[in-house]
Design a protein around this motif. Sequence first.
Motif, PDB file in Angstrom:
ATOM      1  N   UNK A 195      25.437 -19.365 -58.811  1.00  0.00           N
ATOM      2  CA  UNK A 195      25.706 -20.081 -57.562  1.00  0.00           C
ATOM      3  C   UNK A 195      24.467 -20.811 -57.057  1.00  0.00           C
ATOM      4  N   UNK A 196      23.333 -20.165 -57.160  1.00  0.00           N
ATOM      5  CA  UNK A 196      22.083 -20.788 -56.731  1.00  0.00           C
ATOM      6  C   UNK A 196      21.742 -21.966 -57.646  1.00  0.00           C
ATOM      7  N   UNK A 197      21.955 -21.792 -58.936  1.00  0.00           N
ATOM      8  CA  UNK A 197      21.695 -22.868 -59.890  1.00  0.00           C
ATOM      9  C   UNK A 197      22.574 -24.077 -59.578  1.00  0.00           C
ATOM     10  N   UNK A 198      23.839 -23.848 -59.287  1.00  0.00           N
ATOM     11  CA  UNK A 198      24.747 -24.952 -58.971  1.00  0.00           C
ATOM     12  C   UNK A 198      24.333 -25.670 -57.691  1.00  0.00           C
ATOM     13  N   UNK A 199      23.901 -24.923 -56.687  1.00  0.00           N
ATOM     14  CA  UNK A 199      23.451 -25.538 -55.435  1.00  0.00           C
ATOM     15  C   UNK A 199      22.196 -26.376 -55.663  1.00  0.00           C
ATOM     16  N   UNK A 200      21.235 -25.834 -56.380  1.00  0.00           N
ATOM     17  CA  UNK A 200      20.011 -26.600 -56.633  1.00  0.00           C
ATOM     18  C   UNK A 200      20.298 -27.810 -57.514  1.00  0.00           C
ATOM     19  N   UNK A 201      21.236 -27.683 -58.435  1.00  0.00           N
ATOM     20  CA  UNK A 201      21.614 -28.821 -59.278  1.00  0.00           C
ATOM     21  C   UNK A 201      22.238 -29.928 -58.431  1.00  0.00           C
ATOM     22  N   UNK A 202      23.075 -29.551 -57.473  1.00  0.00           N
ATOM     23  CA  UNK A 202      23.682 -30.536 -56.584  1.00  0.00           C
ATOM     24  C   UNK A 202      22.609 -31.272 -55.779  1.00  0.00           C
ATOM     25  N   UNK A 203      21.659 -30.532 -55.239  1.00  0.00           N
ATOM     26  CA  UNK A 203      20.569 -31.153 -54.478  1.00  0.00           C
ATOM     27  C   UNK A 203      19.741 -32.082 -55.371  1.00  0.00           C
ATOM     28  N   UNK A 204      19.498 -31.668 -56.592  1.00  0.00           N
ATOM     29  CA  UNK A 204      18.712 -32.484 -57.518  1.00  0.00           C
ATOM     30  C   UNK A 204      19.469 -33.756 -57.905  1.00  0.00           C
ATOM     31  N   UNK A 205      20.774 -33.650 -58.080  1.00  0.00           N
ATOM     32  CA  UNK A 205      21.589 -34.839 -58.392  1.00  0.00           C
ATOM     33  C   UNK A 205      21.585 -35.816 -57.215  1.00  0.00           C
ATOM     34  N   UNK A 206      21.685 -35.311 -55.986  1.00  0.00           N
ATOM     35  CA  UNK A 206      21.644 -36.184 -54.811  1.00  0.00           C
ATOM     36  C   UNK A 206      20.296 -36.906 -54.742  1.00  0.00           C
ATOM     37  N   UNK A 207      19.223 -36.179 -55.007  1.00  0.00           N
ATOM     38  CA  UNK A 207      17.890 -36.780 -55.007  1.00  0.00           C
ATOM     39  C   UNK A 207      17.764 -37.830 -56.107  1.00  0.00           C
ATOM     40  N   UNK A 208      18.337 -37.563 -57.277  1.00  0.00           N
ATOM     41  CA  UNK A 208      18.288 -38.517 -58.388  1.00  0.00           C
ATOM     42  C   UNK A 208      19.035 -39.802 -58.033  1.00  0.00           C
ATOM     43  N   UNK A 209      20.164 -39.679 -57.343  1.00  0.00           N
ATOM     44  CA  UNK A 209      20.930 -40.858 -56.936  1.00  0.00           C
ATOM     45  C   UNK A 209      20.127 -41.710 -55.960  1.00  0.00           C
TER      46      UNK A 209
END
Length: 133
Positions: free
Chosen positions: A48-62
């Motif tokens: 769950x933590x990995x998925x949340x951090x991945x979402x934040x990282x994807x938003x930052x990448x966009x």
Amino acid sequence: MFWEALMRLVIVFRAFAVAQFFVVVATLAAPELVMESFELTYSADILLVIQLTALCQIMFAIVTFALPSWLGHNLWKAASTYVWISLLPVLLNIYHVASNHKAFTNASYFENGLWLLFALLFYLFGKKMKLYF
């Protein structure tokens, strides 16, 4: 010469965003392997933590990918901020090693090298662009 410097900086921003995207895809595709490469223990709870951090990282990448379009000729103004953003993972890894939370692994060396390379490129090309203003 101005356009050449601008295009180099645009390429660095876009490459940074693409690198972020590939890290997220690798992490989501094989979280056990990614954690193992850093000598960390994987559990179902950590997913769950990995998925949340991945979402934040994807938003930052966009946002990073879109910055050249948004800022245009003023892209050099964001370069100095991205130097520090690129150094944050390196500083965190140094903290983890210094506090004995984890040891440097081959993956850590590769990761730190990548972030240092981006910090250097943002610095050099941002500084080159600043000379025109």
